[in-house]
Design a protein around this motif. Structure first.
Motif, PDB file in Angstrom:
ATOM      1  N   ARG A   1      31.891   3.913  24.419  1.00 42.91           N
ATOM      2  CA  ARG A   1      30.488   3.481  24.437  1.00 42.91           C
ATOM      3  C   ARG A   1      30.366   2.017  23.999  1.00 42.91           C
ATOM      4  NH1 ARG A   1      28.469   8.875  21.630  1.00 42.91           N
ATOM      5  NH2 ARG A   1      29.893   8.000  20.140  1.00 42.91           N
ATOM      6  N   SER A   2      31.185   1.192  24.632  1.00 44.36           N
ATOM      7  CA  SER A   2      31.228  -0.232  24.308  1.00 44.36           C
ATOM      8  C   SER A   2      31.322  -1.036  25.592  1.00 44.36           C
ATOM      9  CB  SER A   2      32.456  -0.521  23.436  1.00 44.36           C
ATOM     10  OG  SER A   2      32.597  -1.909  23.208  1.00 44.36           O
ATOM     11  N   ALA A   3      30.793  -2.232  25.570  1.00 41.34           N
ATOM     12  CA  ALA A   3      30.920  -3.142  26.713  1.00 41.34           C
ATOM     13  C   ALA A   3      32.305  -3.777  26.763  1.00 41.34           C
ATOM     14  CB  ALA A   3      29.856  -4.235  26.640  1.00 41.34           C
ATOM     15  N   HIS A   4      33.099  -3.588  25.709  1.00 45.29           N
ATOM     16  CA  HIS A   4      34.412  -4.233  25.605  1.00 45.29           C
ATOM     17  C   HIS A   4      35.523  -3.201  25.736  1.00 45.29           C
ATOM     18  CE1 HIS A   4      31.449  -6.821  23.695  1.00 45.29           C
ATOM     19  NE2 HIS A   4      32.158  -7.785  24.252  1.00 45.29           N
TER      20      HIS A   4
ATOM     21  N   PRO B   1      39.085  -1.017  20.913  1.00 43.10           N
ATOM     22  CA  PRO B   1      38.345  -2.243  21.211  1.00 43.10           C
ATOM     23  C   PRO B   1      36.886  -2.173  20.745  1.00 43.10           C
ATOM     24  CG  PRO B   1      39.734  -1.677  23.062  1.00 43.10           C
ATOM     25  CD  PRO B   1      39.811  -0.514  22.096  1.00 43.10           C
ATOM     26  N   ALA B   2      36.286  -0.991  20.786  1.00 40.12           N
ATOM     27  CA  ALA B   2      34.897  -0.841  20.320  1.00 40.12           C
ATOM     28  C   ALA B   2      34.773  -1.157  18.833  1.00 40.12           C
ATOM     29  CB  ALA B   2      34.390   0.568  20.603  1.00 40.12           C
ATOM     30  N   ASP B   3      35.794  -0.827  18.053  1.00 40.26           N
ATOM     31  CA  ASP B   3      35.776  -1.154  16.623  1.00 40.26           C
ATOM     32  C   ASP B   3      35.768  -2.669  16.416  1.00 40.26           C
ATOM     33  OD1 ASP B   3      35.883   1.581  15.757  1.00 40.26           O
ATOM     34  OD2 ASP B   3      38.034   1.571  16.197  1.00 40.26           O
ATOM     35  N   PHE B   4      36.569  -3.375  17.204  1.00 42.19           N
ATOM     36  CA  PHE B   4      36.557  -4.839  17.121  1.00 42.19           C
ATOM     37  C   PHE B   4      35.213  -5.390  17.577  1.00 42.19           C
ATOM     38  CE2 PHE B   4      41.094  -4.638  16.505  1.00 42.19           C
ATOM     39  CZ  PHE B   4      41.335  -5.737  15.703  1.00 42.19           C
ATOM     40  N   ALA B   5      34.633  -4.807  18.621  1.00 40.91           N
ATOM     41  CA  ALA B   5      33.316  -5.260  19.087  1.00 40.91           C
ATOM     42  C   ALA B   5      32.285  -5.141  17.969  1.00 40.91           C
ATOM     43  CB  ALA B   5      32.882  -4.465  20.311  1.00 40.91           C
ATOM     44  N   GLN B   6      32.354  -4.079  17.193  1.00 38.59           N
ATOM     45  CA  GLN B   6      31.417  -3.922  16.080  1.00 38.59           C
ATOM     46  C   GLN B   6      31.626  -5.000  15.024  1.00 38.59           C
ATOM     47  OE1 GLN B   6      28.730  -1.692  15.959  1.00 38.59           O
ATOM     48  NE2 GLN B   6      28.225  -3.172  14.358  1.00 38.59           N
ATOM     49  N   VAL B   7      32.875  -5.354  14.751  1.00 36.75           N
ATOM     50  CA  VAL B   7      33.161  -6.451  13.811  1.00 36.75           C
ATOM     51  C   VAL B   7      32.541  -7.754  14.324  1.00 36.75           C
ATOM     52  CG1 VAL B   7      35.008  -7.912  12.862  1.00 36.75           C
ATOM     53  CG2 VAL B   7      35.253  -5.418  12.850  1.00 36.75           C
TER      54      VAL B   7
END
Length: 165
Positions: free
Chosen positions: A23-26, A149-155
């Motif tokens: 559920r991320s654009a990345h 990658p979604a975890d990095f997007a949140q950062v």
């Protein structure tokens, strides 16, 4: 860009699958190791790529802006460079997602699998490289290596580097 991380919004079926599941654009993360060189963990293993490769394909790439010392940047880049050739495993992506959800209740075999540096998905490679430079982004209850990658997007959102998860 030495020692910095980039999150990428790509295209294609595999990129879209990662985006839908997380559920991320990345869908991808790379580590800059030189002016136009990055390390990218991909299905054929961790490889060196020109950073211009991503925008040239129509991908959107957003770089971090960590305030790194020269020693930190070098340690991150050196670790990432040394990871070139490391195997990739799609099952690690699945296990990282499971471990992120279950946190301290993650079964031992999944904890051991996601913590192993023998096979690295892109986000694991980036996380380990940053840790080599003393940057620890994920200090919650998740098992070591359980990052997507979604975890990095949140950062990136938390730091104001992007507004898109």
């Amino acid at each position: 860009m030495i020692g910095q991380v980039a999150i990428i919004s790509g295209h294609g079926w595999a990129a879209r699958l990662v985006q839908v599941v997380t559920r991320s654009a990345h869908n991808h993360v790379v580590i800059g190791i030189g002016n136009d060189i990055c390390v990218s963990a991909e299905p054929r293993g961790a490889i060196l790529r020109p950073t211009s490769y991503y925008p040239d394909r129509g991908d959107r790439i957003t770089w971090s802006r960590f305030n790194l010392t020269p020693d930190q940047a070098d340690a991150i880049a050196d670790w990432a460079f040394d990871a070139e050739g490391t195997e990739y495993s799609w099952i690690d992506f699945v296990y990282a997602g499971i471990a992120s959800l279950l946190k301290q209740h993650t079964p031992r075999f999944i904890r051991e699998r996601v913590a192993s540096p023998d096979r690295l998905i892109c986000s694991q490679l980036a996380d380990l490289a940053l840790q080599a430079g003393g940057i620890h982004l994920f200090a919650d209850q998740r098992p070591y290596g359980a990052v997507t990658p979604a975890d990095f997007a949140q950062v990136f959102i938390d730091h104001g580097w992007t507004d898109q998860a």
